[in-house]
Design a protein around this motif. Structure first.
Motif, short mmCIF file in Angstrom:
data_model
loop_
_atom_site.label_atom_id
_atom_site.label_comp_id
_atom_site.label_asym_id
_atom_site.label_seq_id
_atom_site.Cartn_x
_atom_site.Cartn_y
_atom_site.Cartn_z
N GLN A 205 0.85 -1.19 0.00
CA GLN A 205 0.00 0.00 0.00
C GLN A 205 0.89 1.24 0.00
O GLN A 205 1.99 1.23 0.57
CB GLN A 205 -0.92 0.03 1.23
CG GLN A 205 -2.07 -0.95 1.14
CD GLN A 205 -3.04 -0.78 2.28
OE1 GLN A 205 -2.62 -0.70 3.42
NE2 GLN A 205 -4.33 -0.74 1.99
N SER B 11 -4.06 3.93 3.52
CA SER B 11 -4.51 2.61 3.97
C SER B 11 -5.89 2.26 3.44
O SER B 11 -6.28 1.09 3.45
CB SER B 11 -4.50 2.54 5.50
OG SER B 11 -5.31 3.55 6.05
N ASP C 149 -6.77 2.54 0.34
CA ASP C 149 -6.63 2.04 -1.04
C ASP C 149 -6.47 0.52 -1.06
O ASP C 149 -6.00 -0.09 -0.09
CB ASP C 149 -5.39 2.66 -1.70
CG ASP C 149 -5.56 4.14 -1.99
OD1 ASP C 149 -6.67 4.67 -1.77
OD2 ASP C 149 -4.57 4.76 -2.43
N GLU C 150 -6.85 -0.09 -2.19
CA GLU C 150 -6.65 -1.52 -2.38
C GLU C 150 -5.15 -1.82 -2.46
O GLU C 150 -4.41 -1.11 -3.15
CB GLU C 150 -7.30 -1.98 -3.68
CG GLU C 150 -8.77 -2.35 -3.61
CD GLU C 150 -9.04 -3.55 -2.73
OE1 GLU C 150 -8.40 -4.61 -2.91
OE2 GLU C 150 -9.89 -3.42 -1.85
N PRO C 151 -4.69 -2.85 -1.75
CA PRO C 151 -3.28 -3.23 -1.91
C PRO C 151 -3.01 -3.66 -3.34
O PRO C 151 -3.91 -4.11 -4.06
CB PRO C 151 -3.13 -4.42 -0.95
CG PRO C 151 -4.25 -4.28 0.02
CD PRO C 151 -5.38 -3.67 -0.75
#
Length: 200
Positions: free
Chosen positions: A34, A39, A41-43
């Motif tokens: 990330q 945090s 956001d999509e990994p």
């Protein structure tokens, strides 16, 4: 001079899994990352080739010829002109020690003079490998000791090529081995190609 590398600062890793571990020193890992401070956001996935680094030796004799190795490399399905080199895979062994060992094992020579040229990341988009490049001078033939080449190394041929010819061939456009290109261009760029200049 421009800044070429920032301080070590790893981005957050949410999950990590080894995709390949065949018992060899090099392993393939997949990390889910990330962006720092994001945090929500999509990994996203990144592959990491875990690699201990390597030492590369440009060994030059009194006639300004480099000790080269003609060797088959399966990933690119061709033979390449390369330099003596080896993995930094022995605990506690410094890159210079690796370079000295590999010059004996692969070339059969020891050197009286060693100059560290540069250390560089070979392919930082996927690999942790750092290449440590050394110029070796004052060569003495000592043989390979008890080193027994096998696999591709059993077909390896030693060739002596003038450093300037190597530089010209690299600049002609390739494809060439990246380690050879780096070492040769650093040496010629720093004016260390001539035997007299190397000792000044």
């Amino acid at each position: 001079m421009p800044e070429l590398a920032g301080p070590a600062a790893a981005w957050p890793v949410v999950e990590s899994e080894h995709r390949y571990d065949g018992g060899w020193v090099v392993k393939l890992r997949e990390d889910q990352l990330q962006r720092p401070g994001h945090s929500e956001d999509e990994p996203f996935s990144r592959l990491v080739l875990e690699h201990p680094g390597a030492s590369v030796v440009l060994a030059v004799d009194d006639q300004d010829r480099a000790l080269c190795l003609w060797q088959y490399r399966h990933p690119v399905e061709r033979s390449l002109l390369q330099l003596p080199a080896g993995l930094c895979d022995v605990d506690g062994e410094e890159p210079l020690g690796v370079a000295q060992r590999e010059l004996v094992e692969e070339g059969g020579f020891e050197a009286a003079e060693w100059t560290h040229l540069v250390s560089s990341y070979s392919s930082p988009g996927i690999s942790q490998e750092v290449g440590h490049y050394f110029l070796a001078r004052g060569l003495t033939e000592v043989g390979r000791g008890d080193f027994e080449p096998e696999h591709e190394e059993a077909e390896m041929q030693v060739r002596w090529v003038p450093v300037q010819e190597l530089a010209d061939a690299v600049l002609a456009g390739g494809p060439v081995d990246g380690h050879l290109a780096t070492a040769v261009l650093v040496v010629t760029g720093r004016g260390l190609a001539g035997s007299a200049r190397a000792r000044d």
